[in-house]
Design a protein around this motif. Structure first.
Motif, PDB file in Angstrom:
ATOM      1  N   THR A  32      13.688   9.116   3.699  1.00  0.00           N
ATOM      2  CA  THR A  32      14.058  10.429   3.189  1.00  0.00           C
ATOM      3  C   THR A  32      15.166  10.284   2.165  1.00  0.00           C
ATOM      4  OG1 THR A  32      14.686  12.687   3.829  1.00  0.00           O
ATOM      5  CG2 THR A  32      15.789  10.876   4.979  1.00  0.00           C
ATOM      6  N   ASN A  33      15.266  11.283   1.288  1.00  0.00           N
ATOM      7  CA  ASN A  33      16.310  11.323   0.275  1.00  0.00           C
ATOM      8  C   ASN A  33      16.744  12.786   0.142  1.00  0.00           C
ATOM      9  OD1 ASN A  33      17.522  11.633  -2.486  1.00  0.00           O
ATOM     10  ND2 ASN A  33      17.040   9.449  -2.610  1.00  0.00           N
ATOM     11  N   ASN A  34      18.036  13.045   0.239  1.00  0.00           N
ATOM     12  CA  ASN A  34      18.533  14.420   0.244  1.00  0.00           C
ATOM     13  C   ASN A  34      18.218  15.189  -1.032  1.00  0.00           C
ATOM     14  OD1 ASN A  34      19.596  14.281   2.838  1.00  0.00           O
ATOM     15  ND2 ASN A  34      21.605  13.594   2.137  1.00  0.00           N
ATOM     16  N   SER A  35      17.850  14.485  -2.098  1.00  0.00           N
ATOM     17  CA  SER A  35      17.507  15.166  -3.349  1.00  0.00           C
ATOM     18  C   SER A  35      16.072  15.694  -3.349  1.00  0.00           C
ATOM     19  CB  SER A  35      17.707  14.232  -4.541  1.00  0.00           C
ATOM     20  OG  SER A  35      16.775  13.162  -4.517  1.00  0.00           O
ATOM     21  N   ASP A  36      15.261  15.288  -2.372  1.00  0.00           N
ATOM     22  CA  ASP A  36      13.860  15.722  -2.313  1.00  0.00           C
ATOM     23  C   ASP A  36      13.764  17.062  -1.589  1.00  0.00           C
ATOM     24  OD1 ASP A  36      13.130  13.436  -3.632  1.00  0.00           O
ATOM     25  OD2 ASP A  36      12.459  12.369  -1.842  1.00  0.00           O
ATOM     26  N   LEU A  37      14.188  18.129  -2.263  1.00  0.00           N
ATOM     27  CA  LEU A  37      14.222  19.464  -1.678  1.00  0.00           C
ATOM     28  C   LEU A  37      12.839  20.108  -1.729  1.00  0.00           C
ATOM     29  CD1 LEU A  37      17.555  20.739  -3.279  1.00  0.00           C
ATOM     30  CD2 LEU A  37      17.222  19.783  -0.991  1.00  0.00           C
ATOM     31  N   VAL A  47       9.862  19.242  -4.477  1.00  0.00           N
ATOM     32  CA  VAL A  47       8.712  18.488  -3.965  1.00  0.00           C
ATOM     33  C   VAL A  47       7.397  19.240  -4.166  1.00  0.00           C
ATOM     34  CG1 VAL A  47       7.675  17.467  -1.904  1.00  0.00           C
ATOM     35  CG2 VAL A  47      10.148  17.291  -2.300  1.00  0.00           C
ATOM     36  N   GLY A  48       6.392  18.495  -4.632  1.00  0.00           N
ATOM     37  CA  GLY A  48       5.054  19.036  -4.759  1.00  0.00           C
ATOM     38  C   GLY A  48       4.144  18.493  -3.667  1.00  0.00           C
ATOM     39  N   GLY A  49       2.892  18.232  -4.039  1.00  0.00           N
ATOM     40  CA  GLY A  49       1.918  17.735  -3.082  1.00  0.00           C
ATOM     41  C   GLY A  49       1.618  16.262  -3.277  1.00  0.00           C
ATOM     42  N   PRO A  50       0.547  15.761  -2.676  1.00  0.00           N
ATOM     43  CA  PRO A  50       0.212  14.337  -2.759  1.00  0.00           C
ATOM     44  C   PRO A  50      -0.208  13.945  -4.173  1.00  0.00           C
ATOM     45  CG  PRO A  50      -1.591  15.544  -1.768  1.00  0.00           C
ATOM     46  CD  PRO A  50      -0.465  16.527  -1.914  1.00  0.00           C
ATOM     47  N   TYR A  67       0.860  -1.184   0.000  1.00  0.00           N
ATOM     48  CA  TYR A  67       0.000   0.000   0.000  1.00  0.00           C
ATOM     49  C   TYR A  67       0.895   1.232   0.000  1.00  0.00           C
ATOM     50  CZ  TYR A  67      -2.876   3.727   2.007  1.00  0.00           C
ATOM     51  OH  TYR A  67      -3.496   4.932   2.258  1.00  0.00           O
ATOM     52  N   SER A  68       0.778   2.043  -1.054  1.00  0.00           N
ATOM     53  CA  SER A  68       1.663   3.184  -1.242  1.00  0.00           C
ATOM     54  C   SER A  68       0.909   4.505  -1.229  1.00  0.00           C
ATOM     55  CB  SER A  68       2.397   3.064  -2.586  1.00  0.00           C
ATOM     56  OG  SER A  68       3.138   4.235  -2.870  1.00  0.00           O
ATOM     57  N   THR A  69       1.565   5.541  -0.701  1.00  0.00           N
ATOM     58  CA  THR A  69       1.172   6.920  -0.970  1.00  0.00           C
ATOM     59  C   THR A  69       2.370   7.594  -1.623  1.00  0.00           C
ATOM     60  OG1 THR A  69      -0.451   7.105   0.816  1.00  0.00           O
ATOM     61  CG2 THR A  69       0.521   9.142   0.013  1.00  0.00           C
ATOM     62  N   ALA A  70       2.135   8.292  -2.727  1.00  0.00           N
ATOM     63  CA  ALA A  70       3.219   8.922  -3.478  1.00  0.00           C
ATOM     64  C   ALA A  70       3.091  10.434  -3.440  1.00  0.00           C
ATOM     65  CB  ALA A  70       3.212   8.442  -4.931  1.00  0.00           C
ATOM     66  N   MET A  71       4.242  11.097  -3.594  1.00  0.00           N
ATOM     67  CA  MET A  71       4.293  12.549  -3.689  1.00  0.00           C
ATOM     68  C   MET A  71       4.680  12.965  -5.097  1.00  0.00           C
ATOM     69  SD  MET A  71       3.444  13.815  -0.754  1.00  0.00           S
ATOM     70  CE  MET A  71       4.144  15.470  -0.669  1.00  0.00           C
ATOM     71  N   ASN A  72       4.136  14.087  -5.547  1.00  0.00           N
ATOM     72  CA  ASN A  72       4.497  14.678  -6.825  1.00  0.00           C
ATOM     73  C   ASN A  72       5.783  15.493  -6.696  1.00  0.00           C
ATOM     74  OD1 ASN A  72       2.375  13.874  -8.572  1.00  0.00           O
ATOM     75  ND2 ASN A  72       1.011  15.408  -7.662  1.00  0.00           N
ATOM     76  N   ASN A  73       6.341  15.845  -7.866  1.00  0.00           N
ATOM     77  CA  ASN A  73       7.350  16.893  -7.864  1.00  0.00           C
ATOM     78  C   ASN A  73       6.664  18.229  -8.162  1.00  0.00           C
ATOM     79  OD1 ASN A  73       6.993  17.052 -10.676  1.00  0.00           O
ATOM     80  ND2 ASN A  73       8.700  15.671 -11.083  1.00  0.00           N
ATOM     81  N   SER A  74       7.431  19.293  -8.249  1.00  0.00           N
ATOM     82  CA  SER A  74       6.846  20.623  -8.382  1.00  0.00           C
ATOM     83  C   SER A  74       6.228  20.885  -9.754  1.00  0.00           C
ATOM     84  CB  SER A  74       7.903  21.687  -8.076  1.00  0.00           C
ATOM     85  OG  SER A  74       9.040  21.525  -8.909  1.00  0.00           O
ATOM     86  N   SER A  75       6.419  19.977 -10.712  1.00  0.00           N
ATOM     87  CA  SER A  75       5.770  20.109 -12.017  1.00  0.00           C
ATOM     88  C   SER A  75       4.522  19.242 -12.130  1.00  0.00           C
ATOM     89  CB  SER A  75       6.759  19.746 -13.132  1.00  0.00           C
ATOM     90  OG  SER A  75       7.114  18.373 -13.061  1.00  0.00           O
ATOM     91  N   GLY A  76       4.196  18.528 -11.055  1.00  0.00           N
ATOM     92  CA  GLY A  76       2.999  17.698 -11.048  1.00  0.00           C
ATOM     93  C   GLY A  76       3.222  16.272 -11.478  1.00  0.00           C
TER      94      GLY A  76
END
Length: 278
Positions: free
Chosen positions: A207-212, A217-220, A116-125
Motif C-alpha cells: 500500500t501507499n498513502n498517496s493511492d487515494l 485510483v482507477g480500475g485494473p 508476474y504483475s497486475t497493475a492498477m490505473n489512475n482515475s484518468s486511465g
C-alpha cells in the motif's frame, strides 16, 4: 434456551446472507481457461511481444489445472499480457481480484524465474502502480522462492530469502491472486499464493498513502509477465478478473440480515405468547 436459539438463528441468517452476497459479487467479469482460444491476451501475434500458445493437457508432461487445455507463455523482449478482454478501466470498481493458475517446477535451473504483475490505473486511465509476484529458483539456497513487491528489474530476484517469502516444496499448480481493496480511503493490494485446494500459503500486502481511492485510483490495467527467464516458458491456466464485495457493503448487508432475523424471531415469540394466553 430461548436466547441461545434466537442468537443462533440470527448468526445463521447473517452467515447465509454474507455467503450469498459474496457468491453473487464474485462472478467473473472476465474468465479465460484456454479451452477454445487465448482471447484477452496480447503477444507478438497481435502487436505486442512474447508468446502465448494454447496447448492440450499433458503437453510437456503437465496436466491442465482444469479442463483439457492450458497455455504456455514465453518471453521475447518481455512476456505477453492480458487486458481482461476490454475490462481495463479508469473507474475504481469497489474491490476486485485477479487470479491466475501457474505451474511451478522445483526442478527449474538455478537462477531461473519470472515476474508476474497486475497493475492498477489512475482515475484518468493512465498507469498508477504495479503489484508484482517474484518467483526465483534461488542460486544461494537452491530453493524455489516466491515473494512480492511493486517493482521489477526484469531479472529473477536473487534476494527473496532476505524478505517475506514462501518456499515451494512441491511441483504443481498454484493460484496467484491479486486482491485490491479499500482500507481507510487508500488502495491496498494483497498478493496471495494459494494451493489447488484454496489454502493460503503466502501473502504480501502492498500500500501507499498517496493511492487515494476517491481521487487517484482507477480500475485494473493489465496482468503482465514482465519477465520470463525459464527455458521452455511457463504453463498458466484459469485467468480471471472478478469483482469482490467491499467490507462496508458486507457490513450493511449483515446488519440488514441480522435485523430481519431478529424481527422475525420477536414476532414468533409474541405469537407464541398470545397463543398460550388464549
Amino acid at each position: 434456551m430461548r436466547k441461545t436459539f434466537y442468537g443462533g438463528w440470527m448468526f445463521a441468517s447473517v452467515a447465509i446472507g454474507l455467503a450469498t452476497t459474496q457468491q453473487l459479487d464474485a462472478a467473473p467479469l472476465y474468465s479465460q481457461g484456454f479451452e477454445t482460444d487465448t482471447v484477452g491476451w496480447f503477444d507478438q501475434g497481435n502487436g505486442w511481444v512474447g508468446d502465448i500458445e494454447r496447448v492440450a493437457s499433458g503437453s510437456g508432461g503437465i496436466s491442465s489445472s482444469s479442463g483439457g487445455y492450458h497455455a504456455i507463455v514465453k518471453q521475447t523482449a518481455s512476456g505477453p499480457y492480458s487486458k481482461f478482454d476490454g475490462n481495463s478501466s479508469s473507474v475504481w470498481p469497489g474491490g476486485l481480484t485477479v487470479s491466475t493458475d501457474i505451474y511451478l517446477d522445483i526442478n527449474w535451473a538455478l537462477g531461473e524465474g519470472f515476474d508476474y504483475s497486475t497493475a492498477m490505473n489512475n482515475s484518468s486511465g493512465s498507469h498508477r502502480r504495479d503489484f508484482i509476484f517474484h518467483v526465483t529458483k534461488d542460486t544461494s539456497t537452491g530453493d524455489l522462492l516466491v515473494g512480492g513487491s511493486n517493482n521489477t528489474d526484469n531479472d529473477p530476484d536473487e534476494d527473496l530469502e532476505s524478505g517475506n517469502h514462501f518456499v515451494v516444496a512441491n511441483s504443481g499448480w498454484y493460484t496467484f491472486e491479486h486482491t485490491f481493496r479499500e482500507q481507510g480511503g487508500v488502495l491496498f493490494g494483497d498478493l496471495n499464493l494459494r494451493d489447488t485446494s484454496g489454502t493460503l500459503l503466502f501473502t504480501e500486502t502492498r500500500t501507499n498513502n498517496s493511492d487515494l481511492i476517491a481521487t487517484v485510483v482507477g480500475g485494473p490495467r493489465y496482468s503482465w509477465f514482465t519477465n520470463i527467464d525459464i527455458a521452455g516458458g511457463i504453463a498458466i491456466d484459469n485467468h480471471s478478473l472478478s469483482a469482490v464485495p467491499e467490507p462496508s457493503s458486507l457490513a450493511l448487508f449483515g446488519i440488514g440480515a441480522c435485523a430481519t432475523g431478529f424481527g422475525a424471531a420477536r414476532r414468533r415469540r409474541r405469537e407464541k405468547q398470545q397463543n398460550v394466553a388464549a
